[in-house]
Design a protein around this motif. Structure first.
Motif, mmCIF file in Angstrom:
data_model
loop_
_atom_site.group_PDB
_atom_site.id
_atom_site.type_symbol
_atom_site.label_atom_id
_atom_site.label_comp_id
_atom_site.label_asym_id
_atom_site.label_seq_id
_atom_site.Cartn_x
_atom_site.Cartn_y
_atom_site.Cartn_z
ATOM 1 N N ILE A 256 52.861 -55.511 60.528
ATOM 2 C CA ILE A 256 51.959 -55.909 60.541
ATOM 3 C C ILE A 256 51.558 -56.360 59.417
ATOM 4 O O ILE A 256 49.933 -57.025 59.112
ATOM 5 N N SER A 257 51.447 -56.202 58.546
ATOM 6 C CA SER A 257 50.970 -56.696 57.201
ATOM 7 C C SER A 257 51.255 -58.261 57.056
ATOM 8 O O SER A 257 50.944 -58.631 56.370
ATOM 9 N N ASP A 258 52.069 -58.514 57.945
ATOM 10 C CA ASP A 258 52.166 -60.294 58.148
ATOM 11 C C ASP A 258 51.274 -60.797 58.488
ATOM 12 O O ASP A 258 51.520 -62.230 58.669
ATOM 13 N N LEU A 259 50.318 -60.387 59.508
ATOM 14 C CA LEU A 259 49.287 -60.386 59.320
ATOM 15 C C LEU A 259 47.975 -61.592 59.301
ATOM 16 O O LEU A 259 47.670 -62.134 59.022
ATOM 17 N N LYS A 260 48.074 -60.764 57.677
ATOM 18 C CA LYS A 260 47.167 -61.854 56.850
ATOM 19 C C LYS A 260 47.704 -63.203 56.228
ATOM 20 O O LYS A 260 46.729 -63.758 55.846
ATOM 21 N N TYR A 261 49.130 -63.746 56.790
ATOM 22 C CA TYR A 261 49.479 -64.456 57.212
ATOM 23 C C TYR A 261 48.481 -65.845 57.956
ATOM 24 O O TYR A 261 47.967 -67.032 58.232
ATOM 25 N N ILE A 262 48.081 -64.794 59.090
ATOM 26 C CA ILE A 262 47.044 -65.620 59.948
ATOM 27 C C ILE A 262 45.928 -65.621 59.999
ATOM 28 O O ILE A 262 45.259 -66.962 59.961
ATOM 29 N N PHE A 263 45.349 -64.818 59.523
ATOM 30 C CA PHE A 263 44.124 -64.517 59.066
ATOM 31 C C PHE A 263 43.989 -65.164 57.524
ATOM 32 O O PHE A 263 42.437 -65.920 57.296
ATOM 33 N N SER A 264 43.926 -65.789 56.499
ATOM 34 C CA SER A 264 43.947 -66.715 56.089
ATOM 35 C C SER A 264 44.400 -68.183 55.807
ATOM 36 O O SER A 264 43.682 -69.039 54.921
ATOM 37 N N SER A 265 44.563 -68.581 56.826
ATOM 38 C CA SER A 265 44.907 -69.846 57.510
ATOM 39 C C SER A 265 43.780 -70.792 57.865
ATOM 40 O O SER A 265 43.107 -70.550 59.081
#
Length: 492
Positions: A256-265
């Protein structure tokens, strides 16, 4: 000595296209249900007492749970954790449940039941700006229950949408992915054509008007769609066994922590906002197009349906060719620009030109020409947009990435479907006959969305040119990996 290259199920042309057919047919039936009432606004208003605001609130309810309960985000996490097979069957089941509730709400049995009386006394919320729900005081009981069914169905259809996109990537990555997505969208969009042609005919079968009848037929098709998802699951399981995967969990599993790569793009947000602007000018328009054409041309619902029938048919015909071109030649970002331009031209025609030719033959010619342009636009944008996402996001995050895009899209669809009904009513004060509405203001909103989408598409192409994400590159010979794209995005 030669080494034999292991061939998987998705390397076989017949297998991957069969898998695609099962997914596309299920979505085809789902889209039939979404718009089954769209050509019947005047019937529903007359038979069930739904005014334009209620009509807009009903169609907006499809995305309510996806937006405000974040169901789509959870659906993306479920997809990345559990895989395509499980999520496809789950989405099909949810669609069936929501569809049956929606159908029951429109039946005479519900209208004469104590449940209808109970619904009359609840969900009577103030018609104020802070009321984000689809329920307001004065709504008929049928509309209140219908919105509940439709919002449940909406959870299923949107979950199915991201699942099918992820499934196509799974079967077609490195192959004819844009063509496959184009074919899937073309088949699914044919559902809209079937609706505008078939619903006005089914509602009058036997000489008795029954608005629940087309919905019942659509429910049956959704049940068949669930069977298609179940059939697909057997192929999906065989592919996983061949590749040695277990529920699509790889060496680098989703967290779930990998979602940061989506929201920071940044580029991902550009694509997402372009999506919400474009689709908000398409799907809400579909819900009002039938009655708009009736009013502007002075024709019947059946005739309006035949005109709008050209839109999805044209999109379905053109989309596979565009997908094949994107796979081999590229130019996806450029296609997004042209698609937005064509949409602006179409909506401007309906807003400012068509009303001047009411009752004239030239009005029909103009209407058909505008609808054809919109069909081409609807082929250009989706065929370019969805295959671009795997170029921006790591494979393990694709389910969540599509979910976030659909979630943002649902926010726009909810707001505009709910808002357009209020705009139509407020711009026609004192008018109770739906055939007397003036759609100039309503269509102007769609024009504005097209203009905004055009500028976002220009921005996307500029960013792609600077950072080399590969959006203009062919899909079959992709040069930039998702990981490299994310590194480039971090430099923005």
């Amino acid at each position: 000595m030669t080494t034999e290259v292991k061939q998987y199920l998705n390397d076989k042309s017949w297998a991957r296209w069969t898998a695609l057919a099962l997914l596309a047919i299920a979505m085809f039936f789902g889209y039939i249900f979404v718009d089954v009432l769209s050509p019947l606004q005047s019937y529903v208003q007359t038979e069930k007492g739904w005014n334009p605001q209620t009509w807009g609130n009903f169609f907006g309810s499809e995305t309510f749970l996806n937006v405000f309960v974040f169901f789509l985000i959870f659906a993306g996490i479920i997809l990345d954790k559990m895989g395509v097979r499980f999520t496809a069957i789950l989405s099909g089941t949810v669609m069936v449940v929501g569809g049956l509730i929606n159908w029951y709400s429109l039946t005479d049995s519900f209208a004469s039941s104590s449940l209808a009386g109970w619904f009359d006394g609840i969900l009577n919320l103030p018609n104020e700006w802070w009321n984000i729900t689809p329920w307001v005081v004065g709504m008929p009981a049928s509309a209140k229950l219908a919105t509940i069914g439709f919002m449940i169905f909406g959870c299923g259809i949107e979950m199915a949408g991201i699942t099918v996109s992820r499934g196509i990537v799974k079967w077609f990555e490195g192959k004819e992915m844009a063509l496959a997505m184009g074919v899937e969208m073309a088949i699914a969009r044919l559902g809209v054509a079937v609706v505008f042609f078939g619903s006005p005919w089914i509602v009058q079968l036997g000489g008795v008007i029954d608005v629940a009848r087309p919905v019942a037929f659509a429910c049956l098709l959704v049940c068949i769609g669930l069977i298609c998802f179940i059939s697909y699951s057997f192929m999906d399981r065989k592919l996983e066994i061949e590749k040695g995967t277990n529920g699509e969990v790889k060496d680098d599993p989703f967290k779930i922590s990998d979602l940061k790569y989506i929201f920071s793009s940044l580029v991902f947000w550009i694509v997402s906002l372009l999506c919400v602007l474009y689709y908000s000018a398409i799907f809400p328009f579909q819900n009002y197009a039938g009655l708009m054409l009736q009013n502007n041309l002075g024709i019947t619902e059946e005739q309006a349906g035949l005109i709008f029938f050209v839109f999805p048919i044209g999109a379905a015909f053109v989309t596979p060719f565009l997908g094949n071109y994107l796979d081999k030649k590229g130019k996806g970002a450029t296609m997004l620009i042209f698609g937005s331009l064509l949409m602006i031209i179409c909506h401007s025609t309906f807003a400012y030109i068509l009303p001047s030719f009411k009752g004239e033959v030239v009005g029909f010619v103009i209407a058909y020409a505008a609808i054809i342009l919109l069909g081409i636009s609807f082929a250009l944008v989706p065929a370019s947009l969805w295959p671009s996402v795997p170029k921006l996001i790591q494979p393990k995050l694709l389910g969540s990435a599509y979910a976030v895009i659909f979630w943002i899209q649902n926010i726009g669809l909810y707001g505009f479907r709910k808002g357009i009904g209020s705009i139509l009513e407020s711009s026609n004060p004192g008018i109770t006959n739906p055939l007397d509405y003036d759609y100039t203001v309503t269509m102007s909103v769609f024009v504005g969305l097209g203009v905004a989408a055009f500028f976002f598409s220009l921005w996307l192409k500029a960013v792609d040119k600077k950072k080399h994400y590969g959006l203009e590159e062919p899909n079959i010979s992709e040069k930039v990996s998702a990981e490299e794209a994310q590194v480039a995005d971090a430099e923005l």
